[in-house]
Design a protein around this motif. Structure first.
Motif, PDB file in Angstrom:
ATOM      1  N   MET A  84     -18.412  31.355   8.886  1.00 16.79           N
ATOM      2  CA  MET A  84     -16.955  31.400   8.811  1.00 16.79           C
ATOM      3  C   MET A  84     -16.367  29.991   8.829  1.00 16.79           C
ATOM      4  SD  MET A  84     -14.265  33.393  11.340  1.00 16.79           S
ATOM      5  CE  MET A  84     -14.726  32.461  12.813  1.00 16.79           C
ATOM      6  N   TYR A  85     -15.281  29.847   8.078  1.00 20.49           N
ATOM      7  CA  TYR A  85     -14.452  28.637   8.125  1.00 20.49           C
ATOM      8  C   TYR A  85     -13.066  29.051   8.587  1.00 20.49           C
ATOM      9  CZ  TYR A  85     -11.362  24.885   6.561  1.00 20.49           C
ATOM     10  OH  TYR A  85     -10.406  23.908   6.525  1.00 20.49           O
ATOM     11  N   ASP A  86     -12.508  28.354   9.588  1.00 22.15           N
ATOM     12  CA  ASP A  86     -11.176  28.668  10.100  1.00 22.15           C
ATOM     13  C   ASP A  86     -10.351  27.396  10.145  1.00 22.15           C
ATOM     14  OD1 ASP A  86      -8.898  29.541  11.340  1.00 22.15           O
ATOM     15  OD2 ASP A  86      -9.894  30.467  13.052  1.00 22.15           O
ATOM     16  N   GLY A  87      -9.439  27.264   9.173  1.00 22.22           N
ATOM     17  CA  GLY A  87      -8.554  26.113   9.130  1.00 22.22           C
ATOM     18  C   GLY A  87      -7.100  26.499   9.285  1.00 22.22           C
ATOM     19  N   LEU A  88      -6.827  27.616   9.968  1.00 21.61           N
ATOM     20  CA  LEU A  88      -5.454  28.089  10.160  1.00 21.61           C
ATOM     21  C   LEU A  88      -4.734  27.244  11.201  1.00 21.61           C
ATOM     22  CD1 LEU A  88      -6.017  31.960  10.191  1.00 21.61           C
ATOM     23  CD2 LEU A  88      -5.459  30.485   8.249  1.00 21.61           C
ATOM     24  N   ASN A  89      -3.434  27.100  11.026  1.00 26.84           N
ATOM     25  CA  ASN A  89      -2.650  26.318  11.985  1.00 26.84           C
ATOM     26  C   ASN A  89      -2.233  27.130  13.198  1.00 26.84           C
ATOM     27  OD1 ASN A  89      -0.769  27.947  10.641  1.00 26.84           O
ATOM     28  ND2 ASN A  89       0.870  26.426  10.842  1.00 26.84           N
ATOM     29  N   ASN A  90      -2.424  28.449  13.149  1.00 27.47           N
ATOM     30  CA  ASN A  90      -2.035  29.323  14.253  1.00 27.47           C
ATOM     31  C   ASN A  90      -2.888  30.586  14.189  1.00 27.47           C
ATOM     32  OD1 ASN A  90      -0.542  31.511  15.691  1.00 27.47           O
ATOM     33  ND2 ASN A  90       0.962  29.901  16.021  1.00 27.47           N
ATOM     34  N   PRO A  91      -3.532  30.982  15.286  1.00 24.12           N
ATOM     35  CA  PRO A  91      -4.399  32.164  15.235  1.00 24.12           C
ATOM     36  C   PRO A  91      -3.646  33.486  15.162  1.00 24.12           C
ATOM     37  CG  PRO A  91      -4.293  31.292  17.466  1.00 24.12           C
ATOM     38  CD  PRO A  91      -3.564  30.310  16.602  1.00 24.12           C
ATOM     39  N   PHE A  92      -2.369  33.516  15.599  1.00 22.43           N
ATOM     40  CA  PHE A  92      -1.613  34.764  15.621  1.00 22.43           C
ATOM     41  C   PHE A  92      -0.746  34.957  14.378  1.00 22.43           C
ATOM     42  CE2 PHE A  92      -2.088  34.041  20.321  1.00 22.43           C
ATOM     43  CZ  PHE A  92      -2.986  35.072  20.518  1.00 22.43           C
ATOM     44  N   SER A  93       0.013  33.934  14.023  1.00 28.35           N
ATOM     45  CA  SER A  93       0.922  34.040  12.877  1.00 28.35           C
ATOM     46  C   SER A  93       0.828  32.761  12.052  1.00 28.35           C
ATOM     47  CB  SER A  93       2.359  34.281  13.334  1.00 28.35           C
ATOM     48  OG  SER A  93       2.756  33.284  14.271  1.00 28.35           O
ATOM     49  N   PRO A  94      -0.253  32.571  11.307  1.00 28.90           N
ATOM     50  CA  PRO A  94      -0.445  31.331  10.555  1.00 28.90           C
ATOM     51  C   PRO A  94       0.577  31.175   9.438  1.00 28.90           C
ATOM     52  CG  PRO A  94      -2.102  32.961   9.948  1.00 28.90           C
ATOM     53  CD  PRO A  94      -1.377  33.509  11.129  1.00 28.90           C
ATOM     54  N   THR A  95       0.964  29.937   9.198  1.00 25.27           N
ATOM     55  CA  THR A  95       1.883  29.613   8.108  1.00 25.27           C
ATOM     56  C   THR A  95       1.265  28.629   7.129  1.00 25.27           C
ATOM     57  OG1 THR A  95       2.890  27.864   9.455  1.00 25.27           O
ATOM     58  CG2 THR A  95       3.931  30.041   9.517  1.00 25.27           C
ATOM     59  N   SER A  96       0.105  28.082   7.460  1.00 20.52           N
ATOM     60  CA  SER A  96      -0.607  27.206   6.543  1.00 20.52           C
ATOM     61  C   SER A  96      -2.090  27.211   6.901  1.00 20.52           C
ATOM     62  CB  SER A  96      -0.055  25.776   6.598  1.00 20.52           C
ATOM     63  OG  SER A  96      -0.294  25.198   7.864  1.00 20.52           O
ATOM     64  N   GLY A  97      -2.897  26.796   5.928  1.00 15.94           N
ATOM     65  CA  GLY A  97      -4.338  26.756   6.154  1.00 15.94           C
ATOM     66  C   GLY A  97      -5.051  27.904   5.472  1.00 15.94           C
ATOM     67  N   ALA A  98      -6.358  27.961   5.670  1.00 15.42           N
ATOM     68  CA  ALA A  98      -7.189  28.987   5.043  1.00 15.42           C
ATOM     69  C   ALA A  98      -8.252  29.465   6.018  1.00 15.42           C
ATOM     70  CB  ALA A  98      -7.846  28.432   3.777  1.00 15.42           C
ATOM     71  N   LYS A  99      -8.709  30.684   5.792  1.00 21.45           N
ATOM     72  CA  LYS A  99      -9.792  31.252   6.586  1.00 21.45           C
ATOM     73  C   LYS A  99     -10.721  32.009   5.649  1.00 21.45           C
ATOM     74  CE  LYS A  99     -10.723  33.910  10.814  1.00 21.45           C
ATOM     75  NZ  LYS A  99     -10.113  34.622  11.959  1.00 21.45           N
ATOM     76  N   ALA A 100     -12.021  31.740   5.752  1.00 20.66           N
ATOM     77  CA  ALA A 100     -12.997  32.368   4.862  1.00 20.66           C
ATOM     78  C   ALA A 100     -14.202  32.852   5.666  1.00 20.66           C
ATOM     79  CB  ALA A 100     -13.443  31.391   3.786  1.00 20.66           C
ATOM     80  N   LYS A 101     -14.753  34.009   5.271  1.00 14.57           N
ATOM     81  CA  LYS A 101     -15.918  34.565   5.941  1.00 14.57           C
ATOM     82  C   LYS A 101     -16.906  35.100   4.910  1.00 14.57           C
ATOM     83  CE  LYS A 101     -13.498  37.450   8.454  1.00 14.57           C
ATOM     84  NZ  LYS A 101     -13.160  38.513   9.448  1.00 14.57           N
ATOM     85  N   VAL A 102     -18.175  34.882   5.173  1.00 17.55           N
ATOM     86  CA  VAL A 102     -19.254  35.511   4.413  1.00 17.55           C
ATOM     87  C   VAL A 102     -20.107  36.265   5.427  1.00 17.55           C
ATOM     88  CG1 VAL A 102     -21.232  35.176   2.912  1.00 17.55           C
ATOM     89  CG2 VAL A 102     -19.247  33.678   2.692  1.00 17.55           C
TER      90      VAL A 102
END
Length: 295
Positions: free
Chosen positions: A197-215
């Motif tokens: 997993m990659y987690d580049g979100l700016n907020n874990p609850f209500s993100p407004t920017s960034g990306a999250k990817a899972k394999v």
């Protein structure tokens, strides 16, 4: 008279102190987060509204309890204006139902440990779901009852935004078509996951920017307590974009590939057709299905 004046002052001070815990220290607006974190009995009620045509209209409620570490509590109190990207651990209870008789209930826990170096998610749920099945041509009501438990853990790789993890999922239930008990199908599925997993979100609850990817690679086997032997590969990508200080946009791509002795309930195209009637569905091959939807 002096005693009354003193009492009034003390009362005013007490009310002001009580009000301050409900105010954000930065913008002064109403904020219940500090009260929730500083009271063991405090919980956040979250109303749930269901309007999915697959299972009908209804609703429910989730109650969420937050758990701060001593280090998080110390940082918050010493730096009340500091914004942290590390969420507190939390536990919750969920109950919901719809007008077609569907009922779901259970509990979960999400643990954030070692300054977000380790993430854990686990839960136990019981479901009684009524849904239309289209595999016979004309829609037939299908009822599925069962229990589901899961446990996932992820480890951050060398302080980066990448995680490596594994998990265990178990489901035990029955399926009946058209309320005819002679059609009952019992199914027990157990799987072990390995995921990156990659987690580049700016907020874990209500993100407004960034990306999250899972394999995620899932192995279903009798070795893990199930009754079927099959495999699944899931690729999930989500991207969030800030438009202005009030609006943000998001999009998502989710792809699923299956192989082996796959029960029809686990077939990704059936799930897509039954549960996501408004999604864009593209069949890439007999075993590879791609679902595109918006978050």
């Amino acid at each position: 008279m002096k005693k009354l004046a003193l009492a009034a002052v003390l009362l005013s001070a007490g009310v002001a102190a009580e009000e301050s815990i409900w105010r954000d220290p930065v913008d002064g607006k109403l904020d219940a987060s500090r009260w929730l974190l500083e009271n063991a009995y405090g919980f956040l009620p979250i109303p749930l509204l269901i309007t999915d045509p697959a299972i009908g209209a209804g609703g429910g409620v989730a109650t969420v309890f937050f758990h701060e570490t001593e280090e998080q509590k110390k940082t918050r109190k010493e730096n009340p204006e500091k914004i942290t990207s590390i969420a507190p651990s939390m536990s919750g209870l969920v109950a919901l139902g719809t007008d077609n008789g569907t009922q779901i209930g259970g509990g979960f826990h999400q643990g954030i440990w070692k300054d977000d170096a380790i993430r854990f998610e686990g839960g136990v749920f019981n479901a009684d779901i009524n849904i239309n099945y289209f595999g016979f041509g004309a829609p037939v009501q299908m009822n599925t009852k069962g229990n589901y438990l899961f446990s996932d853990i992820d480890f951050r790789i060398a302080g980066s935004k990448f995680f490596l993890g594994m998990g265990y999922h178990f489901m035990d239930g029955d399926v009946v078509f058209g309320q005819d008990t002679s059609t009952r199908i019992s199914d027990k599925d157990a799987r072990v996951d390995v995921r990156f997993m990659y987690d580049g979100l700016n907020n874990p609850f209500s993100p407004t920017s960034g990306a999250k990817a899972k394999v995620i690679y899932s192995n279903y086997s009798t070795l893990w307590g199930g009754e079927n032997e099959h495999q699944r590969l899931n690729v999930d990508f989500r991207s969030y974009h800030t438009i202005n200080n009030k609006w943000s946009a998001a999009w998502r791509i989710n792809g699923v590939s299956t192989s082996g002795d796959v029960p029809f309930m686990q077939d990704p195209m059936w799930i897509c057709e039954a549960l996501l009637p408004c999604a864009i569905k593209v069949t890439m091959s007999r075993l590879v299905k791609l679902k595109l939807d918006t978050t």
